[in-house]
Design a protein around this motif. Structure first.
Motif, mmCIF file in Angstrom:
data_model
loop_
_atom_site.group_PDB
_atom_site.id
_atom_site.type_symbol
_atom_site.label_atom_id
_atom_site.label_comp_id
_atom_site.label_asym_id
_atom_site.label_seq_id
_atom_site.Cartn_x
_atom_site.Cartn_y
_atom_site.Cartn_z
ATOM 1 N N MET A 186 0.849 -1.195 0.000
ATOM 2 C CA MET A 186 0.000 0.000 0.000
ATOM 3 C C MET A 186 0.886 1.248 0.000
ATOM 4 O O MET A 186 1.819 1.338 0.777
ATOM 5 C CB MET A 186 -0.891 -0.022 1.253
ATOM 6 C CG MET A 186 -2.080 0.863 1.108
ATOM 7 S SD MET A 186 -3.327 0.801 2.432
ATOM 8 C CE MET A 186 -2.780 -0.399 3.608
ATOM 9 N N THR A 187 0.612 2.174 -0.893
ATOM 10 C CA THR A 187 1.404 3.412 -0.935
ATOM 11 C C THR A 187 0.548 4.635 -0.593
ATOM 12 O O THR A 187 1.041 5.621 -0.066
ATOM 13 C CB THR A 187 2.034 3.640 -2.320
ATOM 14 O OG1 THR A 187 1.007 3.494 -3.319
ATOM 15 C CG2 THR A 187 3.152 2.644 -2.619
ATOM 16 N N LYS A 188 -0.755 4.525 -0.912
ATOM 17 C CA LYS A 188 -1.664 5.645 -0.607
ATOM 18 C C LYS A 188 -2.741 5.169 0.366
ATOM 19 O O LYS A 188 -3.210 4.034 0.290
ATOM 20 C CB LYS A 188 -2.353 6.138 -1.898
ATOM 21 C CG LYS A 188 -1.422 6.817 -2.875
ATOM 22 C CD LYS A 188 -1.232 8.286 -2.530
ATOM 23 C CE LYS A 188 -0.357 8.970 -3.592
ATOM 24 N NZ LYS A 188 0.289 10.176 -3.018
ATOM 25 N N CYS A 189 -3.144 6.042 1.262
ATOM 26 C CA CYS A 189 -4.178 5.720 2.242
ATOM 27 C C CYS A 189 -5.535 5.575 1.546
ATOM 28 O O CYS A 189 -5.946 6.476 0.814
ATOM 29 C CB CYS A 189 -4.246 6.820 3.288
ATOM 30 S SG CYS A 189 -5.598 6.610 4.461
ATOM 31 N N PRO A 190 -6.219 4.420 1.765
ATOM 32 C CA PRO A 190 -7.527 4.231 1.134
ATOM 33 C C PRO A 190 -8.616 5.168 1.693
ATOM 34 O O PRO A 190 -9.672 5.309 1.092
ATOM 35 C CB PRO A 190 -7.870 2.767 1.423
ATOM 36 C CG PRO A 190 -7.004 2.364 2.554
ATOM 37 C CD PRO A 190 -5.796 3.267 2.555
ATOM 38 N N GLY A 250 -3.678 9.918 1.632
ATOM 39 C CA GLY A 250 -2.409 10.416 2.173
ATOM 40 C C GLY A 250 -1.283 9.416 2.005
ATOM 41 O O GLY A 250 -1.507 8.283 1.582
ATOM 42 N N LYS A 251 -0.066 9.840 2.349
ATOM 43 C CA LYS A 251 1.121 9.012 2.183
ATOM 44 C C LYS A 251 1.179 7.951 3.299
ATOM 45 O O LYS A 251 0.934 8.243 4.460
ATOM 46 C CB LYS A 251 2.370 9.898 2.250
ATOM 47 C CG LYS A 251 3.646 9.203 1.819
ATOM 48 C CD LYS A 251 4.795 10.243 1.722
ATOM 49 C CE LYS A 251 6.103 9.574 1.360
ATOM 50 N NZ LYS A 251 6.751 8.944 2.525
ATOM 51 N N CYS A 304 -0.871 5.913 8.053
ATOM 52 C CA CYS A 304 -1.096 7.059 7.169
ATOM 53 C C CYS A 304 -0.484 8.300 7.810
ATOM 54 O O CYS A 304 -0.722 8.573 8.986
ATOM 55 C CB CYS A 304 -2.593 7.274 6.935
ATOM 56 S SG CYS A 304 -2.930 8.772 5.972
ATOM 57 N N MET A 305 0.315 9.020 7.057
ATOM 58 C CA MET A 305 0.982 10.210 7.578
ATOM 59 C C MET A 305 0.005 11.380 7.722
ATOM 60 O O MET A 305 0.262 12.316 8.459
ATOM 61 C CB MET A 305 2.126 10.631 6.622
ATOM 62 C CG MET A 305 3.256 9.625 6.491
ATOM 63 S SD MET A 305 4.144 9.351 8.041
ATOM 64 C CE MET A 305 3.433 7.820 8.576
#
Ligand code: ZN
Length: 133
Positions: A1-5, A9-10, A36-37
């Motif tokens: 996972m690279t992006k928050c669903p 966010g990162k 999630c940042m």
């Protein structure tokens, strides 16, 4: 996972101090996972959850006044018996002590009491063997 669903966010894989509460008692544990940042949501895999499973199980045992996995193992070793021997003498199935010592299952209260009595030399292991077999 690279992006928050949730918020797009990162996402970063890291370890965060998390408060775990059980019956009004709390501990701080380092929980690894994807965080999630932006919205701070945590995404924990089975592997992440497994990494703190033992710590949480022992914390619950302490709150419920049960011997921890290490204490149980220490007393069994003091008796100089294997997990299989212990399971045979105290019952619970062939893998019982393996399960207790890896926190897969919590030992029964009577067994817990018995082990405490053995540990404090209130009951001798010879006495137990005499009545068990
Ligand atoms: Zn997010």
């Amino acid at each position: 996972m690279t992006k928050c669903p949730i918020c797009n966010g990162k996402i970063e894989y890291k370890s965060e101090m998390t408060t775990y509460t059980y019956k009004k008692h709390s501990i701080e544990i380092a929980q690894s996972g994807e965080y999630c940042m932006e919205c701070k949501e945590a995404f924990l895999s089975q592997k992440d959850l497994k990494s703190t499973k033992l710590q949480i199980a022992n914390f619950k045992r302490e709150v419920d006044h049960f011997l921890t996995t290490d204490e149980l193992k220490r007393i069994r070793k003091k008796l100089q018996i294997t997990q299989q021997d212990a399971s045979q003498i105290f019952g619970g199935g062939i893998r019982a002590f393996h399960k207790y010592e890896t926190a897969e299952v919590t030992q029964s209260k009577p067994l817990d009491i018995l082990f405490r009595l053995i540990d404090s030399n209130k009951i001798s292991f010879d006495d137990i063997k005499r009545v068990a077999i």
